[in-house]
Design a protein around this motif. Structure first.
Motif, PDB file in Angstrom:
ATOM      1  N   VAL A   1       7.467   6.834  39.195  1.00 17.20           N
ATOM      2  CA  VAL A   1       8.111   8.013  39.774  1.00 17.20           C
ATOM      3  C   VAL A   1       7.701   8.273  41.224  1.00 17.20           C
ATOM      4  O   VAL A   1       8.498   8.798  42.010  1.00 17.20           O
ATOM      5  CB  VAL A   1       7.805   9.255  38.903  1.00 17.20           C
TER       6      VAL A   1
ATOM      7  N   MET B   1       3.350   6.497  34.673  1.00 13.36           N
ATOM      8  CA  MET B   1       4.460   7.350  35.093  1.00 13.36           C
ATOM      9  C   MET B   1       4.421   7.569  36.599  1.00 13.36           C
ATOM     10  O   MET B   1       5.474   7.608  37.256  1.00 13.36           O
ATOM     11  CB  MET B   1       4.386   8.693  34.359  1.00 13.36           C
ATOM     12  N   GLN B   2       3.229   7.670  37.168  1.00 14.30           N
ATOM     13  CA  GLN B   2       3.129   7.819  38.619  1.00 14.30           C
ATOM     14  C   GLN B   2       3.643   6.573  39.333  1.00 14.30           C
ATOM     15  O   GLN B   2       4.273   6.671  40.390  1.00 14.30           O
ATOM     16  CB  GLN B   2       1.689   8.102  39.014  1.00 14.30           C
TER      17      GLN B   2
ATOM     18  N   SER C   1       3.057  13.424  40.602  1.00 16.87           N
ATOM     19  CA  SER C   1       3.435  12.435  41.613  1.00 16.87           C
ATOM     20  C   SER C   1       3.733  13.075  42.958  1.00 16.87           C
ATOM     21  O   SER C   1       3.821  12.385  43.970  1.00 16.87           O
ATOM     22  CB  SER C   1       4.661  11.645  41.139  1.00 16.87           C
TER      23      SER C   1
ATOM     24  N   ILE D   1       4.502  12.543  35.754  1.00 16.64           N
ATOM     25  CA  ILE D   1       5.703  12.703  36.567  1.00 16.64           C
ATOM     26  C   ILE D   1       5.520  13.807  37.605  1.00 16.64           C
ATOM     27  O   ILE D   1       5.790  13.620  38.794  1.00 16.64           O
ATOM     28  CB  ILE D   1       6.912  13.025  35.670  1.00 16.64           C
TER      29      ILE D   1
END
Length: 418
Positions: free
Chosen positions: A66, A62-63, A118, A115
């Motif tokens: 995002v 997810m990083q 980030s 998320i």
């Protein structure tokens, strides 16, 4: 580029350091107890190693997606709103993990955490906004020290709370993120003035578009490889350390939390106290290479430690690893403009996230085949030894990049005619 005296922004620096510390504190609390919760759901130590690796990879994935978006949004709208939204998201994530009835629920929480966390890219961009290039290694060292301070208290507090109730650390983590949100809402100033902002573009914000920035300068590309290898090696701890410590040394949540607190304390001293003087004496490039070699030696000692005392002593050379990250960041920020700092940090986080996806899966799989009666390789410290080799490769590449960059700078100097 306009020079900004380090001492002229002490209030803003204090604000961002407190915000960073609270975020890491909330994340560090769950480290000693999350693998145990996974093991409770799976019923197997080896299987928990695999699942924990998958969860870390999910967070990092997810990083990857995002972080460039977050970095570009902070270049367009400013750093403050991004940091506030992140803190609010982490507060929600803590509540979700505290209530999780199964692995699927935990997976959702890991997605949200990936998320919202980030925004760490924005913290580094914030520091770049308020410091001159020659002061950034010191500034990034202070960010590292703030992260380490949170990492000292977080796992230690998590270990204590985990002995009371396995779900309590998650509630406290969410509450601390809520405190970070309130602190930022009332205290944290904006660091990027409107005239220095850049329009948002999906071409730059997507992860592959952001990575193009890293190819804009030869030294930047080489340092990106070092960044990848550094994070790849680092994730051996998030993937297998808690399970490894319990399996090999019989450590519980309290012992693991205490050791992680020691790691954070040493890292805080190295990044917050030693980075400035060492950089002043050796320069950014040599300090980075020295830190990587020290980290490789320390991790190798951990993998070979016959007992918990030797493992703990190996923390000392391993702490030199803390010299590499702030100097690596400092070298990279000098290669882009002020309006691209958020994009650069997003690209860096994308590189780190790729490592974060691959590394936990790799080390989780390696750990699963080195423990138990059906182990393929009957040595549970194999993952750490592999991580040491990866760090050694990073050190060698960093030394090569530094040497080439030094030659290029010397060749660029115009020798005055006599």
């Amino acid at each position: 580029m306009q020079s900004r005296p380090f001492h002229g922004h002490q209030a803003a620096i204090a604000f961002i350091l407190v915000t960073a510390m609270l975020d890491i504190l909330s994340m560090g609390i769950v480290i000693p107890v999350l693998p145990a919760l996974i093991e409770e759901f799976t019923g197997s130590n080896a299987q928990a190693g695999v699942i924990n690796g998958v969860f870390v990879a999910l967070w990092a994935g997810m990083q990857f997606l995002v972080s460039p978006v977050i970095g570009s949004l902070s270049d367009h709208y400013g750093r403050r709103p991004v940091i506030l939204i992140s803190a609010a998201g982490l507060a929600i994530d803590g509540a979700l993990m505290a209530l999780a009835p199964n692995l699927w629920w935990l997976a959702l929480a890991r997605i949200i955490a990936g998320i919202t966390s980030s925004s760490f890219t924005t913290v580094y961009a914030y520091m770049a906004d308020i410091t001159a290039p020659e002061d950034r290694a010191r500034g990034y060292g202070l960010i590292g020290a703030a992260f380490s301070a949170g990492f000292v208290a977080g796992p230690l507090l998590g270990g204590v709370l985990g002995e009371i109730s396995p779900r309590l650390p998650f509630w406290v983590a969410g509450a601390l993120s809520g405190v970070a949100f309130l602190y930022g809402a009332f205290v944290l100033p904006e660091s990027l003035p409107p005239e220095k902002r850049m329009g948002f573009s999906w071409r730059r914000a997507n992860p592959f578009g952001a990575l193009r920035l890293l190819r804009s300068h030869p030294e930047l590309s080489g340092l990106a490889v070092v960044n990848f290898l550094l994070y790849f090696a680092h994730h051996v701890f998030s993937a297998v350390f808690v399970l490894y410590a319990g399996y090999r040394y019989g450590w519980g949540a309290w012992e693991v939390g205490l050791l992680l607190a020691l790691v954070g304390a040493l890292d805080m001293v190295v990044q917050g106290v030693l980075t400035g003087p060492v950089v002043k004496r050796l320069g950014d490039r040599r300090t980075m290479v020295f830190g990587l070699f020290g980290g490789a030696f320390g991790v190798a000692c951990m993998g070979l430690a016959p007992n918990g005392w030797w493992f703990t002593l190996a923390m000392l050379p391993n702490a030199l690893w803390g010299l590499a990250m702030p100097t690596l960041q400092s070298l990279m920020t000098r290669r882009v403009s002020e309006s691209e700092q958020g994009q650069l940090q997003g690209a860096n986080m994308s590189v780190a996230s790729i490592a974060g996806v691959l590394s936990p899966l790799f080390f989780g799989a390696v750990y699963s085949v080195t423990v138990g009666p059906d182990a393929w390789v009957a040595y549970s410290g194999t993952s750490l030894l592999i991580a040491a080799v990866v760090l050694l490769c990073a050190a060698l590449i960093g030394w090569t990049v530094a040497k080439r960059a030094g030659r290029a700078e010397q060749a660029a100097v115009v020798v005055p005619e006599s």
